[in-house]
Design a protein around this motif. Structure first.
Motif, PDB file in Angstrom:
ATOM      1  N   GLU A  48       6.599   0.833  -5.791  1.00  0.00           N
ATOM      2  CA  GLU A  48       5.333   1.254  -5.840  1.00  0.00           C
ATOM      3  C   GLU A  48       4.736   0.435  -7.352  1.00  0.00           C
ATOM      4  O   GLU A  48       3.449   0.150  -7.337  1.00  0.00           O
ATOM      5  CB  GLU A  48       5.215   2.588  -6.292  1.00  0.00           C
ATOM      6  CG  GLU A  48       5.229   3.207  -4.681  1.00  0.00           C
ATOM      7  CD  GLU A  48       5.225   4.855  -4.909  1.00  0.00           C
ATOM      8  OE1 GLU A  48       4.943   5.593  -4.086  1.00  0.00           O
ATOM      9  OE2 GLU A  48       5.068   5.438  -6.164  1.00  0.00           O
TER      10      GLU A  48
ATOM     11  N   THR B 210      -2.988  -6.220   2.211  1.00  0.00           N
ATOM     12  CA  THR B 210      -4.074  -5.683   1.228  1.00  0.00           C
ATOM     13  C   THR B 210      -5.468  -6.175   2.258  1.00  0.00           C
ATOM     14  O   THR B 210      -5.387  -7.040   3.127  1.00  0.00           O
ATOM     15  CB  THR B 210      -4.225  -6.253  -0.094  1.00  0.00           C
ATOM     16  OG1 THR B 210      -4.422  -7.617   0.030  1.00  0.00           O
ATOM     17  CG2 THR B 210      -2.975  -5.717  -0.783  1.00  0.00           C
ATOM     18  N   LYS B 211      -6.364  -5.479   2.170  1.00  0.00           N
ATOM     19  CA  LYS B 211      -7.610  -5.659   2.777  1.00  0.00           C
ATOM     20  C   LYS B 211      -8.118  -7.362   2.507  1.00  0.00           C
ATOM     21  O   LYS B 211      -8.369  -7.789   3.420  1.00  0.00           O
ATOM     22  CB  LYS B 211      -8.923  -4.833   2.261  1.00  0.00           C
ATOM     23  CG  LYS B 211      -8.697  -3.661   2.849  1.00  0.00           C
ATOM     24  CD  LYS B 211      -9.772  -2.518   2.350  1.00  0.00           C
ATOM     25  CE  LYS B 211      -9.735  -1.018   2.743  1.00  0.00           C
ATOM     26  NZ  LYS B 211     -10.582  -0.547   2.478  1.00  0.00           N
TER      27      LYS B 211
ATOM     28  N   ALA C  29      -0.515   4.502  -1.790  1.00  0.00           N
ATOM     29  CA  ALA C  29      -1.531   4.959  -1.394  1.00  0.00           C
ATOM     30  C   ALA C  29      -1.514   5.801  -0.366  1.00  0.00           C
ATOM     31  O   ALA C  29      -1.999   6.849   0.051  1.00  0.00           O
ATOM     32  CB  ALA C  29      -2.729   3.830  -1.156  1.00  0.00           C
TER      33      ALA C  29
ATOM     34  N   GLU D  69       0.195  -2.574   7.999  1.00  0.00           N
ATOM     35  CA  GLU D  69      -0.635  -1.376   7.357  1.00  0.00           C
ATOM     36  C   GLU D  69      -0.068  -1.218   5.927  1.00  0.00           C
ATOM     37  O   GLU D  69      -0.661  -1.048   4.904  1.00  0.00           O
ATOM     38  CB  GLU D  69      -0.619  -0.189   7.872  1.00  0.00           C
ATOM     39  CG  GLU D  69      -1.687  -0.252   9.209  1.00  0.00           C
ATOM     40  CD  GLU D  69      -1.488   1.006  10.148  1.00  0.00           C
ATOM     41  OE1 GLU D  69      -2.663   1.595  10.558  1.00  0.00           O
ATOM     42  OE2 GLU D  69      -0.394   1.381  10.361  1.00  0.00           O
TER      43      GLU D  69
ATOM     44  N   ASN E 273       0.795  -1.010   0.102  1.00  0.00           N
ATOM     45  CA  ASN E 273      -0.070   0.110  -0.120  1.00  0.00           C
ATOM     46  C   ASN E 273       0.974   1.313   0.138  1.00  0.00           C
ATOM     47  O   ASN E 273       0.151   2.318   0.435  1.00  0.00           O
ATOM     48  CB  ASN E 273      -0.854  -0.249   1.308  1.00  0.00           C
ATOM     49  CG  ASN E 273      -1.818  -1.238   1.372  1.00  0.00           C
ATOM     50  OD1 ASN E 273      -2.602  -1.384   0.406  1.00  0.00           O
ATOM     51  ND2 ASN E 273      -1.802  -1.746   2.326  1.00  0.00           N
TER      52      ASN E 273
END
Length: 66
Positions: free
Chosen positions: A32, A59-60, A5, A55, A2
């Motif tokens: 990235e 990923t979710k 983001a 974090e 992440n």
């Protein structure tokens, strides 16, 4: 990963993140782009961004599968 983001949500440019983390510009750009990196670089980046490795790296979808 992440990184992009989180970096953008904090209003940081790549050069500013280089300054904070000590990780080279090229390495950040490659992370990235590819979405993975050495653990040592992930630790530096997480510290610079003041986020956990979880974090930064998970990923979710990965979190949901725990």
């Amino acid at each position: 990963m992440n990184l992009k983001a989180i970096r953008l949500s904090q209003g940081l440019s790549v050069p500013k993140l280089v300054e904070r983390s000590g990780v080279s510009r090229r390495t950040i750009q490659e992370i990235e782009k590819r979405g993975d990196c050495l653990v040592s670089n992930a630790i530096k980046l997480a510290d610079a961004l003041e986020v956990t490795l979880d974090e930064l790296c998970r990923t979710k979808d990965e979190k949901a599968g725990e």
